[in-house]
Design an enzyme around this catalytic site. Structure first.
Site, PDB file in Angstrom:
ATOM      1  N   GLY A 182       0.764  -1.246   0.000  1.00 47.99           N
ATOM      2  CA  GLY A 182       0.000   0.000   0.000  1.00 47.99           C
ATOM      3  C   GLY A 182       0.791   1.289   0.000  1.00 47.99           C
ATOM      4  O   GLY A 182       0.218   2.356   0.196  1.00 47.99           O
ATOM      5  N   LYS A 192       5.300  -0.987 -14.644  1.00 48.72           N
ATOM      6  CA  LYS A 192       6.600  -1.614 -14.352  1.00 48.72           C
ATOM      7  C   LYS A 192       6.816  -2.817 -15.270  1.00 48.72           C
ATOM      8  O   LYS A 192       5.898  -3.612 -15.481  1.00 48.72           O
ATOM      9  CB  LYS A 192       6.629  -2.093 -12.899  1.00 48.72           C
ATOM     10  CG  LYS A 192       7.901  -2.891 -12.587  1.00 48.72           C
ATOM     11  CD  LYS A 192       8.096  -3.102 -11.129  1.00 48.72           C
ATOM     12  CE  LYS A 192       7.166  -4.139 -10.560  1.00 48.72           C
ATOM     13  NZ  LYS A 192       7.324  -4.244  -9.101  1.00 48.72           N
TER      14      LYS A 192
HETATM   15  C1  LIG Z   1       6.136  -4.863  -5.802  1.00 49.12           C
HETATM   16  S1  LIG Z   1       4.568  -5.255  -5.135  1.00 49.12           S
HETATM   17  C2  LIG Z   1       3.754  -3.697  -5.205  1.00 49.12           C
HETATM   18  C3  LIG Z   1       4.194  -2.716  -4.151  1.00 49.12           C
HETATM   19  C4  LIG Z   1       3.231  -1.548  -4.049  1.00 49.12           C
HETATM   20  N1  LIG Z   1       3.295  -0.700  -5.242  1.00 49.12           N
HETATM   21  C5  LIG Z   1       3.518  -0.669  -2.865  1.00 49.12           C
HETATM   22  O1  LIG Z   1       3.967   0.443  -3.059  1.00 49.12           O
HETATM   23  O2  LIG Z   1       3.280  -1.088  -1.731  1.00 49.12           O
HETATM   24  C6  LIG Z   1       3.837  -6.135  -6.454  1.00 49.12           C
HETATM   25  C7  LIG Z   1       2.421  -6.598  -6.167  1.00 49.12           C
HETATM   26  O3  LIG Z   1       1.835  -7.065  -7.383  1.00 49.12           O
HETATM   27  C8  LIG Z   1       0.814  -7.955  -7.009  1.00 49.12           C
HETATM   28  N2  LIG Z   1       0.345  -8.720  -8.179  1.00 49.12           N
HETATM   29  C9  LIG Z   1       1.055  -9.505  -9.001  1.00 49.12           C
HETATM   30  N3  LIG Z   1       0.284 -10.043  -9.959  1.00 49.12           N
HETATM   31  C10 LIG Z   1      -0.974  -9.564  -9.745  1.00 49.12           C
HETATM   32  C11 LIG Z   1      -2.229  -9.755 -10.393  1.00 49.12           C
HETATM   33  N4  LIG Z   1      -2.353 -10.556 -11.465  1.00 49.12           N
HETATM   34  N5  LIG Z   1      -3.312  -9.119  -9.903  1.00 49.12           N
HETATM   35  C12 LIG Z   1      -3.202  -8.305  -8.829  1.00 49.12           C
HETATM   36  N6  LIG Z   1      -2.044  -8.085  -8.164  1.00 49.12           N
HETATM   37  C13 LIG Z   1      -0.932  -8.709  -8.610  1.00 49.12           C
HETATM   38  C14 LIG Z   1       1.479  -8.807  -5.933  1.00 49.12           C
HETATM   39  O4  LIG Z   1       0.526  -9.459  -5.122  1.00 49.12           O
HETATM   40  C15 LIG Z   1       2.302  -7.755  -5.182  1.00 49.12           C
HETATM   41  O5  LIG Z   1       1.649  -7.323  -4.016  1.00 49.12           O
END
Ligand SMILES: C[S@@+](CC[C@H](N)C(=O)[O-])C[C@H]1O[C@@H](n2cnc3c(N)ncnc32)[C@H](O)[C@@H]1O
Length: 212
Positions: free
Chosen positions: A64, A164
């Site tokens: 978050g 990204k």
């Molecule tokens: C690097 S983290 C994001 C960090 C976030 N931007 C923050 O600032 O806290 C990447 C996230 O992408 C989510 N994710 C990956 N594939 C996904 C999908 N198909 N649908 C929803 N979320 C996804 C993962 O669960 C993970 O929490």
């Protein structure tokens, strides 16, 4: 057996990096949920995307920190939607969905909640990695292709998209494709993104076309 001995080398390296990482320390002191917030800060300081957006979607939002920044910088009347496979602690001003972004019912629910087209879509999604560079690259490229299809349906004219990707060969073709749909498209590697990481962001603004 001591715990450290049981830890895989990669886990030890990760822990060591976290403990010595200035961004991790700064994030924890400031009450941010993740060091990732500094990446979006840099992106927004350079491209000024948040302050004029009234309808914002944060994909891959857990835990978050990007949503924290959105809630702090977006206009008072802005609607902010956050979506992730994983739930995270609620945030004021942020409407949260838990599930797979590729689920069409979820995409429709997001669109319905916003009631209007979005002017900013952010994707910090990272699919689970296999450890095999090329496979991981192709997995994220498949995901971002879907983000683009979604964006073309839900972005309003002149809207912006931040995505990204992990570099690996396909990103230039994808950027060229974006350039046919957005007026400005640039690659951006924030300082908070680790040098050794193949992660990079594509910042696209000035949405002009309704089809991917
Ligand atoms: C690097 S983290 C994001 C960090 C976030 N931007 C923050 O600032 O806290 C990447 C996230 O992408 C989510 N994710 C990956 N594939 C996904 C999908 N198909 N649908 C929803 N979320 C996804 C993962 O669960 C993970 O929490």
């Amino acid at each position: 057996m001591k715990i450290e001995k049981k830890m895989k080398q990669s886990s030890r390296q990760w822990l060591c990096r976290q403990l010595n990482d200035g961004f991790v320390k700064q994030a924890s002191t400031a009450g941010y949920r993740s060091r990732a917030i500094f990446k979006l800060m840099e992106i927004d300081d350079k491209f000024a995307l948040i302050k004029n957006a009234t309808s914002i979607i944060d994909l891959g939002a857990a835990p978050g920190s990007w949503s924290q920044l959105l809630a702090a910088r977006a206009a008072e009347n802005a609607k902010i939607v956050a979506l992730d496979l994983l739930p995270f602690a609620p945030l004021d001003r942020v409407h949260q969905y838990v599930g797979n972004f590729e689920d069409m019912a979820l995409q429709s629910a997001v669109a319905e909640y916003l009631e209007q087209k979005a002017d900013l879509i952010l994707s910090d999604m990272s699919p689970s990695t296999t450890g095999h560079r090329q496979i991981d690259h192709l997995k994220i490229m498949a995901l971002v292709e879907n983000v683009l299809i979604f964006a073309c349906k839900i972005l309003q004219m002149d809207g912006a998209l931040v995505i990204k990707i992990f570099q690996g060969g396909e990103e230039k073709r994808f950027a060229s494709h974006l350039k046919t749909i957005f007026r400005r498209v640039v690659f951006f590697k924030p300082q908070a993104s680790r040098n050794e990481s193949r992660e990079i962001y594509l910042v696209a603004s000035g949405f002009v076309l309704g089809r991917p």
